[in-house]
Write a protein that holds these residues in place. Structure first.
Motif, PDB file in Angstrom:
ATOM      1  N   ASN A 164      52.188  55.320  37.758  1.00 22.93           N
ATOM      2  CA  ASN A 164      53.579  55.408  38.533  1.00 22.93           C
ATOM      3  C   ASN A 164      54.735  54.821  37.426  1.00 22.93           C
ATOM      4  O   ASN A 164      54.541  53.609  37.165  1.00 22.93           O
ATOM      5  CB  ASN A 164      53.211  54.830  39.507  1.00 22.93           C
ATOM      6  N   LEU A 165      55.569  55.675  36.957  1.00 19.21           N
ATOM      7  CA  LEU A 165      56.407  54.899  36.124  1.00 19.21           C
ATOM      8  C   LEU A 165      57.339  53.946  36.439  1.00 19.21           C
ATOM      9  O   LEU A 165      57.723  52.894  35.911  1.00 19.21           O
ATOM     10  CB  LEU A 165      57.322  56.166  35.251  1.00 19.21           C
ATOM     11  N   ALA A 166      57.638  54.012  37.771  1.00 18.34           N
ATOM     12  CA  ALA A 166      58.697  53.088  38.387  1.00 18.34           C
ATOM     13  C   ALA A 166      57.975  51.852  38.535  1.00 18.34           C
ATOM     14  O   ALA A 166      58.382  50.669  38.082  1.00 18.34           O
ATOM     15  CB  ALA A 166      58.965  53.358  39.694  1.00 18.34           C
ATOM     16  N   ALA A 167      56.586  51.712  38.816  1.00 23.38           N
ATOM     17  CA  ALA A 167      55.739  50.373  38.683  1.00 23.38           C
ATOM     18  C   ALA A 167      55.711  49.947  37.438  1.00 23.38           C
ATOM     19  O   ALA A 167      55.919  48.779  37.383  1.00 23.38           O
ATOM     20  CB  ALA A 167      54.407  50.784  39.305  1.00 23.38           C
ATOM     21  N   ASN A 206      67.936  46.456  40.462  1.00 19.25           N
ATOM     22  CA  ASN A 206      66.963  46.906  39.510  1.00 19.25           C
ATOM     23  C   ASN A 206      66.434  48.390  40.060  1.00 19.25           C
ATOM     24  O   ASN A 206      65.738  48.269  41.091  1.00 19.25           O
ATOM     25  CB  ASN A 206      66.004  45.937  39.464  1.00 19.25           C
ATOM     26  N   LEU A 207      66.673  49.334  39.188  1.00 22.72           N
ATOM     27  CA  LEU A 207      66.220  50.646  39.812  1.00 22.72           C
ATOM     28  C   LEU A 207      64.844  50.943  39.797  1.00 22.72           C
ATOM     29  O   LEU A 207      64.326  51.620  40.573  1.00 22.72           O
ATOM     30  CB  LEU A 207      66.855  51.884  38.979  1.00 22.72           C
ATOM     31  N   ALA A 208      64.170  50.295  38.820  1.00 24.03           N
ATOM     32  CA  ALA A 208      62.730  50.369  38.773  1.00 24.03           C
ATOM     33  C   ALA A 208      62.254  49.839  39.975  1.00 24.03           C
ATOM     34  O   ALA A 208      61.249  50.395  40.412  1.00 24.03           O
ATOM     35  CB  ALA A 208      61.983  49.639  37.725  1.00 24.03           C
ATOM     36  N   ALA A 209      62.558  48.787  40.435  1.00 22.79           N
ATOM     37  CA  ALA A 209      62.011  48.072  41.589  1.00 22.79           C
ATOM     38  C   ALA A 209      62.419  49.008  42.775  1.00 22.79           C
ATOM     39  O   ALA A 209      61.501  49.190  43.726  1.00 22.79           O
ATOM     40  CB  ALA A 209      62.593  46.735  41.706  1.00 22.79           C
ATOM     41  N   ARG A 210      63.509  49.569  42.939  1.00 26.49           N
ATOM     42  CA  ARG A 210      64.096  50.131  44.115  1.00 26.49           C
ATOM     43  C   ARG A 210      63.268  51.468  44.083  1.00 26.49           C
ATOM     44  O   ARG A 210      62.786  51.761  45.213  1.00 26.49           O
ATOM     45  CB  ARG A 210      65.402  50.462  43.883  1.00 26.49           C
ATOM     46  N   ASN A 211      62.904  52.215  43.119  1.00 25.99           N
ATOM     47  CA  ASN A 211      62.299  53.305  42.919  1.00 25.99           C
ATOM     48  C   ASN A 211      60.815  52.950  43.350  1.00 25.99           C
ATOM     49  O   ASN A 211      60.161  53.899  44.030  1.00 25.99           O
ATOM     50  CB  ASN A 211      62.135  53.684  41.569  1.00 25.99           C
ATOM     51  N   ARG A 238      59.814  50.528  45.482  1.00 22.74           N
ATOM     52  CA  ARG A 238      59.725  50.294  46.882  1.00 22.74           C
ATOM     53  C   ARG A 238      59.877  51.549  47.448  1.00 22.74           C
ATOM     54  O   ARG A 238      58.992  51.703  48.557  1.00 22.74           O
ATOM     55  CB  ARG A 238      60.674  49.361  47.028  1.00 22.74           C
ATOM     56  N   LEU A 239      60.902  52.370  47.226  1.00 22.49           N
ATOM     57  CA  LEU A 239      61.174  53.403  48.008  1.00 22.49           C
ATOM     58  C   LEU A 239      60.179  54.772  47.911  1.00 22.49           C
ATOM     59  O   LEU A 239      60.051  55.563  48.769  1.00 22.49           O
ATOM     60  CB  LEU A 239      62.398  53.991  47.610  1.00 22.49           C
ATOM     61  N   GLY A 240      59.399  54.863  46.835  1.00 18.95           N
ATOM     62  CA  GLY A 240      58.551  55.642  46.630  1.00 18.95           C
ATOM     63  C   GLY A 240      59.260  57.160  45.985  1.00 18.95           C
ATOM     64  O   GLY A 240      58.521  58.256  45.796  1.00 18.95           O
ATOM     65  N   HIS A 241      60.350  57.251  45.806  1.00 20.57           N
ATOM     66  CA  HIS A 241      61.080  58.261  45.401  1.00 20.57           C
ATOM     67  C   HIS A 241      62.251  57.714  44.477  1.00 20.57           C
ATOM     68  O   HIS A 241      62.632  56.550  44.373  1.00 20.57           O
ATOM     69  CB  HIS A 241      61.531  59.264  46.309  1.00 20.57           C
ATOM     70  N   THR A 242      62.856  58.562  43.574  1.00 19.93           N
ATOM     71  CA  THR A 242      63.857  58.101  42.689  1.00 19.93           C
ATOM     72  C   THR A 242      65.076  58.809  42.986  1.00 19.93           C
ATOM     73  O   THR A 242      66.062  58.534  42.168  1.00 19.93           O
ATOM     74  CB  THR A 242      63.288  58.636  41.337  1.00 19.93           C
ATOM     75  N   ARG A 243      65.140  59.997  43.698  1.00 15.11           N
ATOM     76  CA  ARG A 243      66.191  60.660  43.733  1.00 15.11           C
ATOM     77  C   ARG A 243      66.888  61.290  42.378  1.00 15.11           C
ATOM     78  O   ARG A 243      67.985  61.309  42.141  1.00 15.11           O
ATOM     79  CB  ARG A 243      67.476  60.146  44.583  1.00 15.11           C
ATOM     80  N   MET A 280      59.600  63.841  53.951  1.00 17.86           N
ATOM     81  CA  MET A 280      58.934  63.896  52.391  1.00 17.86           C
ATOM     82  C   MET A 280      57.435  64.197  52.075  1.00 17.86           C
ATOM     83  O   MET A 280      56.644  63.696  51.266  1.00 17.86           O
ATOM     84  CB  MET A 280      59.359  62.736  51.929  1.00 17.86           C
ATOM     85  N   ALA A 281      56.949  64.965  53.427  1.00 19.15           N
ATOM     86  CA  ALA A 281      55.372  65.062  53.282  1.00 19.15           C
ATOM     87  C   ALA A 281      54.753  65.502  52.380  1.00 19.15           C
ATOM     88  O   ALA A 281      54.665  66.854  52.305  1.00 19.15           O
ATOM     89  CB  ALA A 281      55.114  65.585  54.682  1.00 19.15           C
ATOM     90  N   ARG A 282      54.748  64.940  51.013  1.00 16.68           N
ATOM     91  CA  ARG A 282      54.018  65.507  49.813  1.00 16.68           C
ATOM     92  C   ARG A 282      52.670  65.397  49.943  1.00 16.68           C
ATOM     93  O   ARG A 282      52.238  64.461  49.446  1.00 16.68           O
ATOM     94  CB  ARG A 282      54.575  64.863  48.763  1.00 16.68           C
ATOM     95  N   GLY A 283      51.895  66.560  50.495  1.00 17.88           N
ATOM     96  CA  GLY A 283      50.548  66.306  50.587  1.00 17.88           C
ATOM     97  C   GLY A 283      49.796  65.356  50.652  1.00 17.88           C
ATOM     98  O   GLY A 283      50.646  64.482  50.900  1.00 17.88           O
ATOM     99  N   SER A 284      48.708  64.938  50.323  1.00 14.97           N
ATOM    100  CA  SER A 284      48.111  63.677  50.282  1.00 14.97           C
ATOM    101  C   SER A 284      48.764  62.943  48.944  1.00 14.97           C
ATOM    102  O   SER A 284      48.988  63.442  47.711  1.00 14.97           O
ATOM    103  CB  SER A 284      46.592  63.863  49.957  1.00 14.97           C
ATOM    104  N   THR A 285      48.909  61.716  49.064  1.00 14.07           N
ATOM    105  CA  THR A 285      49.789  60.987  48.346  1.00 14.07           C
ATOM    106  C   THR A 285      49.082  60.834  46.752  1.00 14.07           C
ATOM    107  O   THR A 285      47.554  60.948  46.718  1.00 14.07           O
ATOM    108  CB  THR A 285      49.950  59.551  48.742  1.00 14.07           C
ATOM    109  N   ARG A 286      49.667  60.513  45.942  1.00 14.12           N
ATOM    110  CA  ARG A 286      49.114  60.540  44.253  1.00 14.12           C
ATOM    111  C   ARG A 286      48.266  59.473  44.094  1.00 14.12           C
ATOM    112  O   ARG A 286      48.419  58.491  44.857  1.00 14.12           O
ATOM    113  CB  ARG A 286      50.315  60.328  43.330  1.00 14.12           C
ATOM    114  N   PRO A 287      47.437  59.736  43.254  1.00 16.36           N
ATOM    115  CA  PRO A 287      46.335  58.735  43.183  1.00 16.36           C
ATOM    116  C   PRO A 287      46.810  57.649  42.234  1.00 16.36           C
ATOM    117  O   PRO A 287      47.815  57.710  41.481  1.00 16.36           O
ATOM    118  CB  PRO A 287      45.119  59.224  42.336  1.00 16.36           C
TER     119      PRO A 287
END
Lengths: 338, 338
Positions: free
Chosen positions: B56-59, A56-61, A63-68, B1-8
Motif C-alpha cells: 500500500n503506497l499510501a502507507a 499530508n495526503l499520504a496520511a489522508r489516503n 486513513r480513507l482507503g482511497h485516493t480519489r 466502494m464494495a471492492r470485492g474482498s479487500t487487498r492483502p
DNA sequence: GACCCGGGGTTTTACGTATAACGTCTCTTG
DNA sequence: CAAGAGACGTTATACGTAAAACCCCGGGTC
C-alpha cells in the motif's frame, strides 16, 4: 533530505489554536456543523493559515482507503488527440472530486516499466488506451478497476470498454471515396499492434471486397511523419495498378504521404486523393487541407471517466460507441481529375 | 466502494508464510541479509506471490515521509515539445528511483485549480514551466522544492531555474535573416504572459535596433494554427512598409502564417521569409520546410530533473543555459528573390 | 565459565489523518 | 423534575508500512 524544519501537522494547528487534533480535522474537513462553535472554528482556520498548514495526503489516503486519483495510460504524449482525451477526463473527474494522473508509456525510458512503480501515486482506478499495450500486463497484476479505451469489447479481461465508432469511420471514408469513383486503394496502416487498427484494416478490406473491380494494397508505417513518408514512397513505387486514393490510419501519416508525393512529383488531389483520421490541427495546416474523420477526443475522455466512476460505484457503465464525423476538405477529388 | 474482498496486506502475507509482519517487510524491502534465512525469505516471497500482494503506497509514503514522486507542470499537452521534456525528465527520474506525474494546466477544467488538489499524489518536488503561470501561486503555498523551466533567473522566488539559451536563438535567427538582406520584420509573438516570450521580444527589438534602416512590427497571437493565421492576415494587411520576413515564436504560429499567405496569394519564401522556433515534426511537414531553431526538449527535461534532484539533495544545481541550433530549410531566402 | 557475537527472528512504535465513541453542561419539554 | 436533546468538544483507535529495539540461542574466545 534536510528540508528546513518539518511541515506542520494537524496537531501543530491544534496546539496553536488550543483545541484537540480531532477538532482541527472536523473544522478543516467541513464536518463541524453542530459540533464546534463558529468562533472556535474560525480560530482553527486562522491557525492553519498562519502555520501554512497543508494536510499530508499520504496520511489522508491511508486513513480513507482511497485516493480519489485515477491513472490515465496513453501511448505517447506527442499527440494532440490524447491531450483532448485527458482534458475531457480531467473535467469530469474534477466535477466528482477526483484527480487524474497521466502515465505516458515513455519511449526510451526502458521497456514495460511498471506504471505503479513509476507513478508512485496510489490509485483508485485506471483508464488505459489499448495502444499502450506493454503496460497492460502490469495493470492486470493489481486488481484495480479498469476501463479500456478503443479495445476489443469481447476480449478485454472483463474490463469495461469505451470505444469510438471506428467501423462507422471506415464506412464513411470508403463511401466517400467510392462515391467519387475511386477503385484502387492504398491503406497506410499504423504500425502498432492494437485492436482499433486491426478493426480498420479488417473493415476496409471487407467494404472494398463487396465492390467488384477494386484493389487494395496495404503498407504498414510507424506513426510519424517521416516514417509514413518512407512507407508511402515504397508502396507507391511498387508494381501493379497504381492506387488513386490513399487511406491513412492517422492524420500524421497523411502528412507523411503529402511529403512523399512532393518528392515523387505527384499532386494532391489531382494525382492522388488522401484521407486521414483524427482531425488534428495538422489537418488544416496541410495544403490542400485534409479530408479526414473527426474524432471527439474530449468526449472520449469524458465517457472514459464516466465509465470508470460507474465501475467504482458498482454500476454498469452505459454502452454505445462514440459517433464520428467525416470532414470533407480539399485532399479528395474524383480520380484523374484535371 | 464494495471492492470485492479487500487487498492483502503485509500482515496477510506474514500469516500465510508463518512469520511476523516485520519479517515480510524486511524480505520484500531487500534488507534481510543476515537477518532472515534464505529459506524463510523464499517462503515469504512465495506467499506474497500467491496472494498477489502489492504494498500500500499510501502507507509506505506516510511511513517514509517521502514519495519519490515529482510533479511536472506543463502549460498544455498539445505540444510535442513538452512531450519531449517529459520523456527526458522521466528517464532521469527513473534512473534515480523517482516517478514523474504530469499536471497539465487544463484548459476548460476551471481556472487556476490547485494542482495538489487535482493530482492527489503526495509529492517530493515540482518542476514547472513558466508558461503555466496560473499554477504558480498554488505551488508557492506549499514549501515544496521547486525548479522553474524557462523563467527569470533573478526573479523566481528564489527557486532554481533551468533555461534554454533563448537569447542565442534570437541572435541566430536575426543574424541569418539580416545576412540574407532582410530589413523589414514582423514578429508574430505568442499571446502568453511568460518570461521566455518577453525575452524574445526584447532581444529581437534590441538586435534590430542596432542595425540602421530596419523596421519591426509586432503582432500577438494565441499559440494555435488558426489564431496565428488570423493575426498574420491582420498584421500583413496593415499600412506601412510591408515586412519581408516573419519571425514566429513557435513552429505552430509559422504554420498559421503559411495558411494566411496562401489565402493572401503570397508565396514562401519568394514573397516572404518565415522562421519558427521549436523544430517540431510539423516543421518538415510544411511546404516549403520551415527554417527554425531546434530546441532539445529531452535535454531540457533531463536538466530540469537533475536540478530538482540537486535541490532535494541540498546541492546547488549546475547552471548554464541549454544550447540551441538554427536549422536552415526552405522557408527563408533573400528578399525579393525570383 | 563469563563474555561477546552473529544469525534469525519478534515486538513495538511512529508516521498524520479521520471518525466513532464518549463525556459534559445547558436548555427544553412533558 | 426526570429525561432527553442539542451544543461543544475530547479521547481513543485504526489505516499498512518500515525500522528501531529487543530477545534467544549456539559457538568461539580469553
Amino acid at each position: 533530505m534536510a528540508r528546513g524544519s518539518t511541515r506542520p501537522t494537524s496537531r501543530d494547528v491544534a496546539q496553536a489554536a488550543g483545541v484537540s487534533q480531532a477538532a482541527v480535522s472536523l473544522v478543516l474537513g467541513d464536518k463541524w456543523r453542530g459540533r464546534v462553535s463558529e468562533t472556535t472554528a474560525e480560530r482553527v482556520r486562522q491557525a492553519a493559515r498562519d502555520l501554512g498548514y497543508r494536510p499530508n495526503l499520504a496520511a489522508r489516503n491511508l486513513r480513507l482507503g482511497h485516493t480519489r486519483t485515477v491513472l490515465l495510460v496513453v501511448p505517447a504524449l506527442t499527440t494532440e488527440f490524447f491531450a483532448g482525451v485527458y482534458t475531457g477526463a480531467a473535467r469530469v473527474a474534477a466535477d466528482h472530486g477526483f484527480g487524474v494522473v497521466l502515465y505516458p508509456s515513455p519511449e526510451g525510458v526502458g521497456p514495460a516499466r511498471d506504471p505503479f512503480a513509476s507513478a508512485q501515486a496510489a490509485l483508485d482506478g485506471v483508464i488505459a488506451s489499448s495502444m499502450a499495450a506493454d503496460a497492460l500486463t502490469a495493470i492486470r497484476g493489481d486488481q484495480l478497476p479498469l476501463v479500456m479505451l478503443d479495445s476489443d469489447p469481447s476480449g478485454s479481461l472483463g474490463a469495461a470498454t469505451v470505444n469510438l465508432d471506428i467501423t462507422d469511420a471506415v464506412r464513411q471514408v470508403t463511401d466517400h471515396l467510392l462515391g467519387l469513383g475511386h477503385r484502387h486503394f492504398l491503406h497506410l496502416a499504423a504500425d502498432v499492434p492494437s485492436w482499433t487498427f486491426e478493426v480498420r484494416a479488417r473493415e476496409l478490406a471487407a467494404r472494398l471486397h463487396a465492390v467488384p473491380g477494386t484493389t487494395l494494397r496495404t503498407a504498414p508505417a510507424p506513426i510519424s511523419i517521416d516514417g509514413a513518408r518512407q512507407a508511402a514512397e515504397a508502396a507507391l513505387g511498387a508494381p501493379g495498378p497504381r492506387p488513386t486514393a490513399v487511406v491513412c490510419d492517422d492524420d500524421k501519416l497523411a502528412a507523411g504521404v503529402y511529403k512523399a508525393l512532393r518528392r515523387l512529383g505527384l499532386r494532391v488531389p489531382d494525382d492522388l486523393s488522401v484521407t486521414g483520421l483524427d482531425d488534428l490541427a495538422l489537418a488544416t495546416a496541410l495544403d490542400p487541407e485534409l479530408t479526414t474523420v473527426r474524432l471527439d477526443a474530449e468526449l472520449f475522455g469524458e465517457r472514459g471517466m464516466h465509465a470508470l466512476l460507474a465501475v467504482l460505484d458498482d454500476r454498469t457503465p452505459d454502452g454505445g460507441d462514440i459517433p464520428v464525423e467525416l470532414v470533407v476538405r480539399g485532399s479528395t477529388a474524383p480520380p484523374g481529375a484535371p
